[in-house]
Structure formats: C-alpha cells, structure tokens
Design a protein around this motif. Structure first.
Motif: not given
Ligand SMILES: *Cc1c(COP(=O)(O)O)cnc(C)c1O
Length: 218
Positions: A18-22, A62-64, A148-150, A189-192, A205-209, A214-216
C-alpha cells in the motif's frame, strides 16, 4: 477499495504494497486497522517520520530512488528496498544493515519503460557483478528479485510488453545466476496497470492512489 483489491489478489500469489506517500499517518493507521501490514514510501525523511509514530509491526518498503548517503537513516528498520539501481548502493545497504545487525531485502530496479526513465539498471550494468559472485559476500542483504515501472501511457499493450520484459529479465537471472529460493519477487504494477502486472507474473503490486485517493504532489 482495499477489500476489492485484496479479493482480486487472493486468487494469485501477489501481495499488496500500500503506497502511502504524501498521505498522513492517520490514513495509514486506518488501513493498518483493516489488516494491511505492508506499506511503501518513496522518500526517506517521510518514511522515518511515519515509522516513528506508527505501529512497529508494519513492514516498510522503500519504493523510490535512494541516495547512498541516506541509507543509514532507514537501515535500522526498513524491510525491503525496491529501487536498487547500482552496485555501489547495494554495497552501502549491506554495510548499513551490518551495522544494525540486520538483513535487508533488496530488489534490482530495471529500466523497462520506453520513455527515458532516470533510474534503473540495464542488464549489462549488473551482469558482471552477478557473474563475479561478489553478491554472495554481501551477507547483510538478500537479493529478493526485480522491480520495474512501465511507461506512463494509456496503451496497455505497451505496458504489457514492458512487464513481459521485466519477467524475462527475472527468469534469465534466476536461471543463470540467482537460482535460489530467495530470488522470487517481481515488483510491478501500480494503480493504473496492476491487473496486467498480475497477469504477467507480478508478485508485489505497489498501489497508491487507488487505495488512498489522488495525491496533491508525488
Ligand atoms: C507512487 C508510486 C507508486 C504508486 O502509484 P499509484 O499510481 O498511486 O498507484 C508505485 N510505485 C512507485 C515507485 C511510486 O513512486
């Protein structure tokens, strides 16, 4: 939303970060109270602040992007670092984990996006290191897999192709060099695009929004 995502994941072996950043600690606490334990942050300072105030059995990822000089701040508690993009960073994580008498799980971040992404490895960057066997000497890290990020696009075939690419890198490394039980995670894999990621073999899967709204800012 948490329940819907979890029920989708329950048919697979994929786990949710669960991506809780911000988002405020109160939002994390709420989700913790619903049973979620793995949370992902992308900034060291924010992660440390949240770690201080939230329950200690949270598994922090830590994902970033991580700068080498900041590893020491998270080494005492971080469970997994997703975006390892250099051998030097891996060595520093090992060193700081040793100081804390810990073993930190690490994922190698690969560049899979079409767009020119700033961070991530190409296979040539890491193969010599893996072939040398030096990673076996790093006793305070575990190479757990790849991340990885698509490309950020509506073209889901493009996204699928990139996830397939990451899976093929994982398979190649697993078959040739890291044939052990620990090397088992594919973070994609992210929200989209998480449903496609699951179809293509994601284990995290790394899911935030989608979970927190939505994040600001990012
Ligand atoms: C913010 C972030 C996500 C989550 O993104 P959402 O589109 O909000 O799900 C996943 N991975 C990384 C590396 C991110 O920085």
């Amino acid at each position: 939303m948490l329940e819907e995502i979890l029920s989708e994941l329950s048919e697979t072996k994929t786990r949710l970060v669960a991506v809780s950043k911000t988002k405020p600690s109160s939002a994390i606490q709420d989700m913790y109270d619903s049973g979620q334990r793995i949370f992902g942050e992308n900034r060291v300072q924010e992660l440390c602040q949240k770690y201080e105030v939230l329950p200690k059995d949270i598994e922090w990822h830590l994902i970033g992007h991580l700068q080498r000089n900041k590893v020491k701040y998270i080494a005492p508690f971080v469970a997994m670092i997703h975006a390892v993009d250099s051998v030097e960073l891996l060595r520093e994580i090992n060193k700081q984990a040793a100081k804390n008498e810990r073993i930190i799980d690490c994922l190698l971040q690969f560049k899979i996006a079409e767009e020119d992404s700033k961070f991530g490895l190409d296979e040539e960057d890491i193969l010599p290191f893996l072939r040398s066997g030096e990673w076996k000497e790093l006793h305070n890290i575990t190479l757990k897999g790849v991340m990885g990020m698509a490309t950020f696009t509506d073209d889901m075939e493009q996204v699928r192709k990139e996830f397939k690419h990451l899976k093929s890198i994982f398979d190649q490394l697993k078959n040739e060099l890291l044939n052990n039980d620990q090397f088992s995670e594919i973070s994609m894999g992210m929200s989209g695009d998480y449903s496609i990621a699951i179809e293509e073999g994601s284990t995290l899967v790394r899911i935030g929004s989608l979970l927190f709204g939505k994040r600001n800012y990012t």
